[in-house]
Write a protein that holds these residues in place. Structure first.
Motif, short mmCIF file in Angstrom:
data_model
loop_
_atom_site.label_atom_id
_atom_site.label_comp_id
_atom_site.label_asym_id
_atom_site.label_seq_id
_atom_site.Cartn_x
_atom_site.Cartn_y
_atom_site.Cartn_z
N ASP A 106 1.64 6.99 -6.57
CA ASP A 106 0.60 8.00 -6.83
C ASP A 106 1.14 9.41 -6.62
OD1 ASP A 106 -1.14 6.01 -7.43
OD2 ASP A 106 -2.15 6.01 -5.47
N ARG A 149 8.68 3.40 -9.64
CA ARG A 149 8.39 2.15 -8.93
C ARG A 149 9.57 1.73 -8.06
NH1 ARG A 149 3.89 -0.79 -7.48
NH2 ARG A 149 4.58 -2.89 -6.95
N SER A 208 0.83 -1.21 0.00
CA SER A 208 0.00 0.00 0.00
C SER A 208 0.86 1.25 0.00
CB SER A 208 -0.93 0.01 1.22
OG SER A 208 -1.79 -1.09 1.20
N ARG A 261 2.17 1.90 -3.42
CA ARG A 261 1.16 2.50 -4.29
C ARG A 261 0.98 3.99 -3.99
NH1 ARG A 261 -1.54 -2.44 -3.39
NH2 ARG A 261 -2.87 -1.45 -1.79
#
Length: 885
Positions: free
Chosen positions: A42, A47, A35, A38
């Motif tokens: 965002d 990555r 999480s 992510r």
């Protein structure tokens, strides 16, 4: 470094997460790392950078654990923050759902907050006096009706004799002090234009008993409260600011009260009030305490007391009733009397307490309806997110994490609803104040303050937990494999729970509508009540003459000339005056009388009647029918004892055995009370309130009892148009007189039922809101069920099912739920609405017509809410439905 929570918060969180297994936490940690990745992606990271940052963050938590820190608490707090961000993004992506939930909760929370602000001010907050819970009011009450007539005061709580007040002072041990007071009106001159003001006559014990110090000067002392003492006055803060411009040198200044010079000795602080919220000034009773009051006067004062510290109200009531029994055994004047002791809190909130509690219950039902509706919406949202939740669970998220996330979402929605509800409450409170007359709520400043906001915050959080717990628990029990495989919420009881929630909404709506319907019908009945007078096209105004300047003969002459001038105005049909406004004005307390030729009884056992003082033309102006004999005429003014007029209720109660016009009465109202004939019988008029039954009444001519304060009534086709001319005519006679409360009779009636109107309007608004929310809930449920059955409906249509039959099937499902809810709601209304009996007039709590109208309305709304989803079901295209599946 992760935030370290205070110990109490860590313990609370530990209790919340008690029972979570370590391996489940480790598995959940993996999910948290994903999480975090992510979230960083965002935020704009690549990555690889996001993974390194997440591993570093995860490593710091492990190091904290090795150092002995509570990793669980830190991780949970981070999870909560992450959940709030995640839920915020999700709610922004579903604006329709978010707006529907926030508006629904805002409606319930806002209405609840608005009514709570009034309840808090009147029923919960400490009284505006030191140790206000020790204050009580004390009344004399009659245990039965002397001679079969009405109670002398026509009220359950009667005024007090000065002799009894002084005996209570000497004999009571449960009271620290007892003070006397009486409300009146007076004309103030010597400070600008003459003004008619509200006055309270008080004894020297009054201000020390209340324990409130003046802002300026002093209060009334024992020297001020003696016979023939100079007249002194204490001003209210409002009068000091408004009439005297807040003059700091006001103490010692002389003003004229009813044309008598009076020295201003003090100013009370802002917000000080006693019983009457619009009181303007206080002056001393100046009673002769050595006078034999039982032989020379009746009952005319009110009494306030302060309990000894620690003395329960029950003990004071027992003692005062014992004193009343001893006085009744000693004095014939006290025979058949007892004492009522009422807490000051009940006295101040009495006129609106029942209405407030009913409204608070109604708004509580409205909030429950909103909660049920939001719980249904959250169930639907959980069903739409079932695949996402199942995948997250399969990736390592524990059930408690999912539950927590859903609860965070519901609390976040409730918080937004609470913010909007607080704003709605602020405007609603303003509307309540505008609807209510100034003296009804009896609070100087009604607003949504910090205390009420605290209540709103707590209510919002509790609401969020309540509406979110059912969907959260259902999701926690969901089968992961089945959810992923079917994409459907397979919890067996979910549809039944949603139907139960809608049935609950319907039941509560029916109960709320029935209560509002009864109150609305009460308001209609009060407006249409037969009171005995024709209130249309009548102008009224109140006038008080200074007694020092106007002795009895001059009062009679002044009012006669004033009425002649007013009757001569263009468009005036007739004019007259009475000592108060018929039906809704104050009435003189009952007094004993004797009919010549009947046995003479002791004074306290003689029958009694209400007293009104009127001028010639009074009954003609108000169109009260003269049933026998005649009304007073101008020729009667030459006769010092022209006779009495009685009403029909008096004739039936006391003169039924003879021709009323042959009776001769003596009525104990003055020092000398000679027998005088009954010259007329008039129709009954409700006394003191539209709700009251007519009481046996004796009418005096103003010539017989020359009152200083009278209410003028003019029958005219244009009451509002001639108001200014009527006031000018009075000022031509005496420019120093204050003419007050110039209004139409219909307007005065509307003011008298302001409490009933306020209760009816607010309850109807709540009921309408509840019905709207319920209709939307029923519509949402049926629309959801139709969407869930899209494949089934498509197959049925492909096999030849008729559209009309499908429509009727869906509508019948909605009506079936409505019928169950209506049955439960009607049963609840039968039980709960009995408590509203004291608020009703012309209708009973189980009125069949009200219930029938409510059920018909509910049926219509249910059909409308069911029809749109039914039409959707009938228009399903079989191929498209099967292709979607």
């Amino acid at each position: 470094m992760p935030f370290r929570a205070p110990r109490f918060l860590r313990r609370l969180i530990a209790l919340f997460t008690w029972g979570t297994r370590d391996r489940e936490m480790d598995r959940e940690m993996t999910f948290h790392v994903d999480s975090i990745v992510r979230d960083y992606v965002d935020a704009g990271m690549s990555r690889s950078e996001a993974e390194r940052a997440a591993r570093a963050r995860f490593g710091s938590m492990l190091r904290l654990k090795e150092q002995g820190h509570d990793v669980r608490t830190s991780r949970l707090l981070e999870g909560l923050v992450r959940d709030v961000r995640h839920m915020g993004r999700g709610l922004r992506k579903s604006p329709g759902f978010t707006i529907a939930v926030v508006l629904t909760l805002a409606l319930g929370i806002g209405g609840n907050t608005a009514i709570f602000s009034v309840v808090d001010q009147l029923l919960l907050r400490p009284l505006p006096y030191p140790r206000g819970d020790e204050l009580v009011t004390i009344y004399e009450t009659f245990q039965s009706r002397p001679g079969g007539g009405p109670l002398p005061s026509a009220r359950a709580r009667g005024v007090v004799s000065p002799a009894n007040w002084m005996d209570w002072q000497r004999e009571s041990r449960t009271m620290q002090a007892l003070a006397a007071w009486r409300s009146s009106t007076t004309t103030l001159t010597g400070a600008g234009e003459p003004a008619r003001l509200n006055l309270q006559l008080v004894s020297s014990e009054f201000f020390p008993l209340l324990g409130v110090m003046p802002l300026l000067g002093r209060t009334i002392s024992q020297e001020d409260d003696r016979p023939n003492a100079r007249l002194v006055v204490v001003l209210s803060h409002r009068l000091w600011q408004g009439r005297f411009g807040g003059d700091p040198q006001i103490v010692g200044r002389t003003v004229h009260v009813n044309d008598t010079p009076a020295e201003v000795i003090g100013v009370m602080p802002a917000g000080f009030r006693f019983i009457d919220s619009d009181n303007d000034l206080w002056t001393a009773f100046r009673l002769n305490r050595s006078q034999a009051w039982r032989e020379t006067a009746g009952r005319f004062m009110n009494v306030v007391g302060r309990l000894q510290t620690g003395t329960p109200l029950r003990a004071a009531r027992t003692e005062m009733q014992g004193i009343a029994q001893r006085l009744a055994a000693t004095h014939a004047f006290n025979k058949n009397t007892t004492v009522t002791v009422v807490a000051m809190r009940d006295e101040l909130s009495g006129p609106v307490q029942t209405s407030l509690l009913v409204l608070y219950g109604a708004v509580g039902v409205l909030l429950s309806i909103a909660c049920f509706n939001v719980a249904n919406l959250l169930l639907a949202r959980a069903a739409s997110r079932r695949r996402e939740i199942a995948i997250r669970t399969s990736l390592g998220a524990g059930r408690w994490a999912i539950v927590r996330q859903l609860l965070v979402e519901s609390v976040l929605l409730a918080g937004m609803g609470g913010v909007l509800g607080a704003a709605l409450a602020g405007s609603s409170v303003g509307a309540l104040v505008a609807l209510a007359p100034p003296d009804l709520l009896r609070v100087p400043d009604l607003s949504v303050d910090l205390r009420v906001l605290g209540y709103t915050i707590a209510l919002s959080m509790l609401t969020g937990l309540v509406v979110g717990i059912v969907p959260a628990l259902l999701v926690a029990r969901e089968s992961i494999v089945t959810s992923i495989r079917t994409g459907g919420l397979t919890v067996t009881h979910a549809p039944r729970i949603r139907q139960a929630l809608v049935v609950g909404q319907l039941a509560m709506s029916v109960t709320l509508l029935c209560g509002a319907g009864l109150l609305v019908r009460t308001l209609i009945a009060l407006n249409d009540a037969r009171t005995g007078v024709d209130k249309q096209n009548v102008l009224t105004m109140e006038l008080g003459l200074p007694g020092a300047r106007y002795p009895a003969e001059r009062r009679v002459q002044f009012y006669r000339e004033a009425i002649d001038r007013l009757a001569a105005l263009p468009g005036v049909e007739s004019a007259a005056a009475g000592n108060s406004l018929a039906v809704i004005g104050a009435v003189r307390g009952g007094t004993a009388f004797h009919r010549r030729g009947t046995p003479e009884l002791p004074m306290n056992e003689r029958p009694s009647a209400m007293i009104r003082v009127v001028t010639p033309g009074y009954f003609r102006t108000l169109r009260i029918p003269v049933l026998a004999g005649r009304e007073f005429t101008a020729a009667d003014d030459a006769n010092p004892a022209p006779g009495f007029i009685v009403n029909e209720a008096f004739a039936k109660a006391f003169l039924s055995d003879i021709d009323p016009l042959t009776a001769s009465l003596t009525v104990w109202m003055q020092q000398e009370n000679p027998y005088a004939p009954v010259i007329g019988v008039v129709g009954d008029v409700s006394e003191g309130s539209i709700r009251s039954e007519p009481q046996p009444t004796v009418f005096y001519s103003h010539r017989q009892m020359a009152e200083t304060a009278m209410t003028l009534v003019l029958r005219t086709s244009q009451p509002a148009a001639i108001a200014r001319s009527a006031v000018d005519e009075i000022h031509r006679l005496d420019p120093n007189l204050a003419v007050t409360r110039v209004r139409t009779y219909e307007g005065a009636f509307a003011e008298s039922i302001a409490r009933d109107r306020l209760t009816a309007i607010v309850s109807a608004a709540f009921a309408s809101s509840g019905l709207l929310v319920t209709a939307l809930g029923l519509y949402a449920l049926l629309a959801f069920l139709v969407s869930e059955r899209t494949k089934e409906i498509g197959i049925r249509i492909a096999l030849g099912a008729q559209q009309g039959r499908l429509t009727r099937s869906v509508v019948a499902g909605g009506l079936r739920l409505a019928a169950i809810g209506a049955a439960i709601g009607v049963a609840a209304a039968f039980v709960l609405l009995r408590s509203t009996r004291t608020l009703l007039f012309g209708v009973t709590p189980n009125d069949a017509w009200t219930y029938a109208i409510v059920l018909a309305l509910l049926c219509a709304i249910a059909m409308l809410a069911s029809y749109v989803p039914a039409r959707w079901a009938a228009r399903v295209e079989p191929l498209k439905a099967l292709r979607q599946e």
